[in-house]
Design an enzyme around this catalytic site. Structure first.
Site, PDB file in Angstrom:
ATOM      1  N   GLU A 281      28.465  51.530  97.355  1.00  0.00           N
ATOM      2  CA  GLU A 281      27.940  51.366  96.096  1.00  0.00           C
ATOM      3  C   GLU A 281      28.608  49.959  95.731  1.00  0.00           C
ATOM      4  O   GLU A 281      28.709  49.951  94.411  1.00  0.00           O
ATOM      5  CB  GLU A 281      27.559  52.099  94.729  1.00  0.00           C
ATOM      6  CG  GLU A 281      26.797  52.919  95.003  1.00  0.00           C
ATOM      7  CD  GLU A 281      25.430  52.751  96.461  1.00  0.00           C
ATOM      8  OE1 GLU A 281      25.306  51.712  96.172  1.00  0.00           O
ATOM      9  OE2 GLU A 281      24.754  53.669  97.030  1.00  0.00           O
TER      10      GLU A 281
ATOM     11  N   SER B 214      29.581  45.255 103.361  1.00  0.00           N
ATOM     12  CA  SER B 214      29.425  45.121 102.018  1.00  0.00           C
ATOM     13  C   SER B 214      29.001  43.301 102.143  1.00  0.00           C
ATOM     14  O   SER B 214      28.277  42.971 101.162  1.00  0.00           O
ATOM     15  CB  SER B 214      31.138  44.566 101.562  1.00  0.00           C
ATOM     16  OG  SER B 214      32.290  45.839 101.483  1.00  0.00           O
TER      17      SER B 214
ATOM     18  N   ARG C  35      52.061  64.981  84.544  1.00  0.00           N
ATOM     19  CA  ARG C  35      50.938  64.851  85.664  1.00  0.00           C
ATOM     20  C   ARG C  35      49.811  65.106  85.096  1.00  0.00           C
ATOM     21  O   ARG C  35      48.771  64.955  85.821  1.00  0.00           O
ATOM     22  CB  ARG C  35      51.765  64.871  86.525  1.00  0.00           C
ATOM     23  CG  ARG C  35      53.136  64.871  87.307  1.00  0.00           C
ATOM     24  CD  ARG C  35      53.395  66.317  88.773  1.00  0.00           C
ATOM     25  NE  ARG C  35      53.134  65.317  89.692  1.00  0.00           N
ATOM     26  CZ  ARG C  35      52.879  66.942  90.765  1.00  0.00           C
ATOM     27  NH1 ARG C  35      53.742  67.032  90.130  1.00  0.00           N
ATOM     28  NH2 ARG C  35      52.802  67.230  91.636  1.00  0.00           N
TER      29      ARG C  35
ATOM     30  N   GLN D  28      20.420  51.557 104.709  1.00  0.00           N
ATOM     31  CA  GLN D  28      21.396  49.919 104.479  1.00  0.00           C
ATOM     32  C   GLN D  28      22.184  48.870 105.235  1.00  0.00           C
ATOM     33  O   GLN D  28      22.188  48.170 105.995  1.00  0.00           O
ATOM     34  CB  GLN D  28      21.232  49.340 102.960  1.00  0.00           C
ATOM     35  CG  GLN D  28      22.270  48.306 102.341  1.00  0.00           C
ATOM     36  CD  GLN D  28      21.963  48.098 100.701  1.00  0.00           C
ATOM     37  OE1 GLN D  28      20.772  48.450  99.993  1.00  0.00           O
ATOM     38  NE2 GLN D  28      22.852  47.964 100.106  1.00  0.00           N
TER      39      GLN D  28
ATOM     40  N   ARG E  38      50.971  80.150  87.486  1.00  0.00           N
ATOM     41  CA  ARG E  38      51.931  80.461  88.701  1.00  0.00           C
ATOM     42  C   ARG E  38      53.790  80.221  87.973  1.00  0.00           C
ATOM     43  O   ARG E  38      53.160  79.433  86.609  1.00  0.00           O
ATOM     44  CB  ARG E  38      51.839  78.671  89.418  1.00  0.00           C
ATOM     45  CG  ARG E  38      52.689  78.692  90.280  1.00  0.00           C
ATOM     46  CD  ARG E  38      52.438  77.349  91.038  1.00  0.00           C
ATOM     47  NE  ARG E  38      53.532  77.357  91.969  1.00  0.00           N
ATOM     48  CZ  ARG E  38      54.103  76.091  92.639  1.00  0.00           C
ATOM     49  NH1 ARG E  38      53.431  75.082  91.889  1.00  0.00           N
ATOM     50  NH2 ARG E  38      55.318  75.492  93.698  1.00  0.00           N
TER      51      ARG E  38
END
Lengths: 650, 650
Positions: free
Chosen positions: B407, B122, B316, B115, B286
């Protein structure tokens, strides 16, 4: 090469530039002499086949390391031929420098710096490698007690180095004096084989294909003996009779850390600049969708819209241009602060060390994060082709992104700066006159009654362009955060580590204040430094955009205590949009000012002629895999697939 | 292998899990049967030498492509041997499916989908490739008018494909009917050579070493003729006499787009889950710094602190665990919405298409961005070793990150969802009962008087745990943004593209509302689905953490119109911290629940036994470059460097 529409588009955009580009090139690179020197070196490298960037892509890891070695060799040759630069040996005594210096300069030995271990990166005090004094033989016994004590990640150690400057815990008569530096022979100068007691190798590939040509290595020591004199003795010393002599000041070794972090600030600007140059040029020549935008190329209504005219693209790209110039200004400031501190240190005066250390740590964290994020944002800005290796972003980002972790992890570093600001806040209560220059904002926050009713003075959108309004906002927010931290750290049953997050927030708030202030100061000095008025106008716009965009990105922090009103949020957004529009004619000039050569950019999409698609096409055609009509593996892999169920007559 | 401290740490953490892990594994993978099948396939691949992950690292690009071909071949064999899956051919007519289907299924032809073009990604309506009908020969003449019309990025086209399903503008008698699909033979089935009029090749390496084994290719056509029947005629048709027959509904082709985007939602969760599994396990084993934290391993005070006990690490890491479960819930919802829509479409009912399309576009944008950012955040969480290829993040991120662009570019997609919400807002004014289920919040925003005085009902921190308080906040913010957009788009002298940024913000606000709602609904259905009470408790905590963390990340949006008060911001932060603490005993169980094999993770740091450092050491030892004591390039490159200035006697 054909003069495509893309070429015309970039030329037209360049022609719109409202200021003399050389003004900013001088500002960035210092002087015409520096610019000429940079260009000379760039040309030297660009024209050397060993440094051909096209032929060194897509190789195996083993080939990569060989290419790296070839480049090292050629670089040393060029350095000598053109007398390009020498290395410093900061921690040696004069005597040691006299011995090791020429050996290293003449490359009769090849060194590397070995600090990090398999089990320890951030926490240096817990390094496991030991150097134990053997008085009888007058030697250090270098030893890795377990495999996690192995030095790891050491650049150059995997293949090329003959010597390593290692950090090891110094031990005399069972007493541990902490980490010190030692020069350790690793490989024989006769045949390059590792010495007995030395297990050395490459740590394997790095993430994202980064540093694939560098032989980051490991080394594990089994009672490896080296002469006592191999300890670096500029500050601490150990005498022949095994006496340990303390350094005159425990923080003297911070100096080189501060220097490195300061340089990383400027490095962050130039790294982001490279990506932004590419993204700006490609966004100028890339056209998608034939839809109206406020800023439309009215001469070419039959063509699709240049993507740089979409507000979304401007909102993503232009603040990065502003960030680059703000970080550059802060980098210059850091250099002068460091030089000032160094000459004071020479006099034994350590008074500015704490502030310079805190600012450099904070800026290292804030700016390298900004740059790494920004580089990848530039790639995403370029749509699908950004993901091609030929976009020129891949090799840049993958080698830059570990900067967020090395030389002080960007999250950890914020704890140190926050601790410093907390001390300044306490100082502001007792002796406000002693608060250091870049922390003055803490003084306001002492009287919480008055502070909590502080409001931004902005009335109309253009008030946001006043530097004092910008700095007041940054200062207020950082002041609030430090005052809040001061309260919570005193609560019962808490420990310092409970406030990691608060420290991290405070540190970045402070760094943003410093960046805005440096940027504002740079504008105010621009005229005196010989910039033309049109350049100063653009520099001021960039400084404004940096401040306002940065405030907007943490808007909640300014709203939470009513410092800003809903109306002020609206005018802030309005002013940001209008600054972005006002910069639209100048972004191409602003990135041209960085003066990056096409060789350096190594980007099909960001080349200076604008011919993005043609370069992308050409690069693909020259790929090794495209030199045969049918791929190598055809018979072995494709034929069996196609014939598994018999052939079709199609 | 020795039972190291690291192994003990992970085992101890695992033992603390408060819920039966299998509950969530079933929730994620559907059923015991599915779990068994996944494990069977995983074992099949893991034990096959062709899929050995260790030997396929660090190869050259040419070798990589060959390895890719070998893997394709082996995969086809395994598919057949074990009858693993078949492909669908959605856009074919039944007749075409009967012809092409078996050929593709038996791999007598190898297809690819073409495509994107060099000049257009876009904007599909501007594709430059044309298919012009030649009535005389009853053929389509496929042509690329310029080099920018070349198909580009096409997976499989560079080396392996024999046929391409291309999108080209259909032209009959000079009239342009827009893009349609055509099956185009590319390479001869006899000798794999490209047909005359077809220039085909590989587009070169991708960024960050991503997809290096895939032959993404280009093709340029020079009047290449194919039979008229090769047009895909399920919807639109062209008859023998050159008559164009329109599809029954112009948006029917949206179906496959919606399906793909829905699948990408679940894919985002599983991708992030893989990185979070690694980061969680490594952060558990760790240890850095021997400092007190509120959550300290009191049995081992002589050891350094496990980094997962630092609030900064929790802040986090844990929200990402929560994001995964929220995205999984939304993914399940999307699947059922898609299936519902599909059966309606079969009946010719397109009423739900618009909402499902808008939600799937929005979620694709929000969730794939979240996952790509999160994967890299996981790497940074792991300190220096995160940057080793052996961390297992590199190959994951570098192949995942283009999902933010393909996509539907994640920025562009937001325009469509925003336009949809704007329509819903207008509908809410005239016919509020017709507003679609996931847009109901727009109704509140119609009466601006009442809406502007809406305030969050939260009084104390625990009120933040009420689902209705969370949804009210998400809904209020999205409602405000849509109402504001409705005002500005009506202003004079504006065009739609002026509001790119506003649309982007609105779309993500909506996606967050949808995610929170799906997550909340999943908790409320958990008991009925047979989960044990302890699992439901954990799932509820995750859902809460997702909502509250997401609100906090855009706090300014909730403060700007006084919807939240300063006090509520404080309690929000407090509740987030306390949720994070309450999840600390369960994170290892929560990632175990994803049921990823060590082969799949391919990570030294994230292995299920916790023996991170040992695996890292072992992987390095097995590197090809470490199999010789002295590196290959020694004589050629290192000796000349060392001897340039004569040798030293050192």
């Amino acid at each position: 090469m054909a003069q495509t529409q893309a070429c015309k588009d970039l030329a037209a955009a360049r022609a719109k530039t409202t200021f003399p580009v050389i003004d900013l090139t001088r500002y960035i690179h210092g002087s015409d002499e520096n610019i000429a020197k940079r260009r000379k070196i760039a040309a030297l490298i660009a024209n050397d086949p060993v440094f051909n960037k096209e032929t060194r892509v897509g190789k195996s890891r083993v080939q990569d390391v060989n290419i790296g070695l070839a480049m090292s060799r050629r670089l040393y040759q060029l350095q000598e031929e053109h007398n390009l630069s020498k290395e410093d040996l900061l921690l040696c005594t004069d005597e040691q420098a006299k011995y090791w210096g020429p050996l290293a300069e003449n490359h009769q030995i090849i060194g590397c710096y070995a600090q990090t271990e398999l089990g320890h990166g951030s926490n240096l005090s817990q390094l496991e490698t030991t150097a134990t004094l053997n008085r009888d033989s007058d030697e250090w016994i270098i030893h890795s007690s377990t495999f996690t004590a192995s030095k790891w990640w050491i650049g150059g150690l995997g293949a090329i180095a003959t010597h390593a400057l290692i950090q090891a815990r110094l031990i005399i008569d069972g007493k541990d004096y902490g980490a010190h530096g030692f020069i350790v022979p690793i490989r024989s100068l006769k045949d390059h084989r590792p010495f007995p007691g030395v297990k050395v190798g490459d740590i394997g590939p790095k993430a994202y294909g980064g540093f694939s040509k560098i032989d980051n290595g490991f080394v594990r020591f089994d009672h490896h003996a080296i002469p006592r004199e191999n300890m670096l003795m500029r500050f601490a010393k150990v005498t022949r009779d095994g006496q340990y002599v303390k350094p005159p000041h425990s923080k003297l070794s911070y100096g080189s850390m501060v220097l490195l972090r300061s340089q990383m600030v400027r490095g962050a600007a130039l790294t982001l600049a490279r990506a932004v140059t590419i993204a700006t040029r490609y966004s100028t020549v890339r056209r998608q969708f034939n839809v109206p935008t406020s800023r439309r190329d009215t001469d070419n209504l039959n063509l699709e819209t240049q993507v740089i005219n979409y507000p979304m693209v401007q909102a993503r790209l232009f603040p990065m241009v502003a960030q680059i110039y703000a970080i550059l200004a802060a980098g210059k400031k850091m250099t002068s602060m460091y030089n000032g501190m160094l000459s004071e240190l020479m006099q034994g005066d350590i008074s500015s060390l704490a502030e310079v250390h805190a600012i450099s740590s904070g800026l290292k964290s804030t700016c390298t994060t900004m740059a790494a994020t920004g580089v990848e944002d530039c790639r995403k800005l370029m749509g699908g082709h950004g993901y091609s290796y030929f976009s020129g972003i891949s090799h840049l980002w993958s080698s830059y992104v570990p900067s967020n972790t090395y030389e002080g992890d960007n999250f950890l570093l914020t704890q140190q700066s926050a601790r410093y600001l907390l001390k300044q806040f306490k100082l502001a209560i007792s002796e406000p006159e002693k608060v250091t220059p870049y922390s003055k904002f803490v003084i306001n926050a002492v009287d919480q009654g008055a502070f909590q009713s502080e409001r931004s003075s902005v009335q109309v959108a253009t008030d946001w362009l006043k530097p004092e309004a910008q700095l007041a906002a940054f200062g207020h927010r950082a002041g609030r955060l430090v005052a809040e931290l001061a309260v919570v750290v005193q609560e019962k049953d808490t420990v310092w580590s409970d406030f990691n997050i608060e420290c991290w927030k405070l540190c970045h708030a402070h760094s943003q204040y410093v960046l805005a202030r440096c940027s504002i100061e740079a504008v105010s000095q621009a005229t005196a430094q010989g910039m033309s008025p049109s350049t100063v106008v653009v520099l001021k716009r960039l400084s404004d955009l940096f401040s306002l965009h940065t405030i907007q990105a943490s808007l909640g922090d300014y709203l939470e205590d009513y410092y800003l009103s809903p109306k002020q949020c609206q005018t802030l957004r309005q002013q940001i949009k209008s600054l972005q529009e006002s910069l639209a004619d100048d972004v191409v000039g602003l990135v041209d000012a960085f003066d990056f050569s096409d060789y350096y950019l190594n980007s099909a999409l960001g080349s200076s002629d604008g011919n993005a698609y043609q370069h992308l096409w050409d690069r693909a055609q020259r790929e090794e895999i495209n030199q045969t009509e049918v791929v190598d593996g055809y018979k072995e892999y494709i034929v069996p697939i196609l014939t598994q169920h018999g052939t079709t007559k199609l």
